[in-house]
Scaffold this active site. Structure first.
Site, PDB file in Angstrom:
ATOM      1  N   ASP A  65      31.014  42.255  46.905  1.00 17.62           N
ATOM      2  CA  ASP A  65      30.648  41.042  46.174  1.00 17.62           C
ATOM      3  C   ASP A  65      31.897  40.570  45.429  1.00 17.62           C
ATOM      4  OD1 ASP A  65      28.370  39.422  45.388  1.00 17.62           O
ATOM      5  OD2 ASP A  65      28.540  40.273  43.382  1.00 17.62           O
ATOM      6  N   TYR A  67      34.355  39.407  42.435  1.00 19.53           N
ATOM      7  CA  TYR A  67      34.343  39.585  40.977  1.00 19.53           C
ATOM      8  C   TYR A  67      33.695  38.359  40.336  1.00 19.53           C
ATOM      9  CZ  TYR A  67      37.897  43.246  41.714  1.00 19.53           C
ATOM     10  OH  TYR A  67      38.587  44.362  42.109  1.00 19.53           O
ATOM     11  N   PHE A  78      38.677  43.105  46.235  1.00 21.06           N
ATOM     12  CA  PHE A  78      39.380  43.975  45.280  1.00 21.06           C
ATOM     13  C   PHE A  78      40.534  43.295  44.545  1.00 21.06           C
ATOM     14  CE2 PHE A  78      37.472  47.058  48.272  1.00 21.06           C
ATOM     15  CZ  PHE A  78      36.673  47.752  47.375  1.00 21.06           C
ATOM     16  N   HIS A 187      33.279  55.063  47.221  1.00 19.96           N
ATOM     17  CA  HIS A 187      33.819  53.797  46.712  1.00 19.96           C
ATOM     18  C   HIS A 187      34.780  54.077  45.555  1.00 19.96           C
ATOM     19  CE1 HIS A 187      33.836  49.752  44.930  1.00 19.96           C
ATOM     20  NE2 HIS A 187      33.428  49.337  46.113  1.00 19.96           N
TER      21      HIS A 187
END
Length: 225
Positions: A65, A67, A78, A187
């Protein structure tokens, strides 16, 4: 507003954006933008596709998703825009890079140089409402990004697929493990990094796989901005 598929992907995705689910998704995102602040900005929704055309994809890193805080998301998983504090998951990615390949941690979280080297930095969902994680999940983006993963899977030359965490690992069914390399671990988020991300050495593994495929290795080091 009509989202334009970047040139390097148009032939592969032209049929996808004509499908009813995508038309409905676009209407949803348009109405959300009229009522709320949505990230990333419209012109950056397809940044990952724009920077890394299909014929240049050698690695695919899958995020979940975008930020959702102000100024962070710019269309690469990321990564955050220059001048924005490095988020916790990326801090952990940097820590693992340092121990894996001797990476020197930069003063920013802007990962565009990786995308420019052939890493498709794809989120499964491409938009989000301000301060509301997962607010655009299950609206159609996942169908669209699954189609992107399938197009990458169809490439004849081997691609390295990087699947961090249970959500990303569900996509393994879209990938031909006979032809491609799949790197999986926990993760990098603070909730799970100590349960198998730290010490997994994915970055040296990616370069080993690229070297074995006679492809250029990734220069992971990022200069300070």
């Amino acid at each position: 507003m009509t989202l334009i598929i970047p040139v390097g992907w148009q032939d592969q995705l032209v049929d996808e954006i004509q499908k009813p689910y995508f038309q409905k998704l676009q209407q949803f995102v348009d109405s959300e933008r009229q009522q709320h602040t949505i990230f990333p900005p419209e012109e950056q929704v397809f940044a990952a596709l724009d920077i890394t055309p299909l014929d240049r994809v050698n690695v695919l890193i899958l995020g979940q998703d975008p930020y959702h805080d102000v100024g962070q998301a710019h269309g690469l998983c990321f990564s955050v825009q220059p001048g924005i504090k490095t988020p916790p998951s990326l801090v952990n990615i940097y820590k693992e890079l340092a121990s894996d390949v001797g990476f020197r941690i930069p003063n920013h979280g802007y990962l565009t140089p990786w995308a420019e080297q052939g890493i498709l930095m794809l989120n499964a969902v491409l938009t989000v409402r301000v301060h509301t994680a997962n607010s655009h999940k299950n609206k159609g983006w996942e169908t669209f990004t699954d189609a992107i993963i399938e197009k990458v899977n169809e490439k004849e030359s081997p691609v390295v697929f990087v699947l961090w965490g249970a959500y990303a690992q569900k996509k393994v069914k879209l990938i031909d493990a006979q032809r491609h390399v799949i790197i999986q671990s926990a993760h990098p988020s603070p909730l799970s990094a100590r349960n198998g991300f730290f010490g997994s050495r994915p970055f040296s593994a990616i370069n080993t796989a690229l070297r074995n495929a006679d492809k250029p290795e990734i220069d992971w080091q990022l200069s300070d901005l």
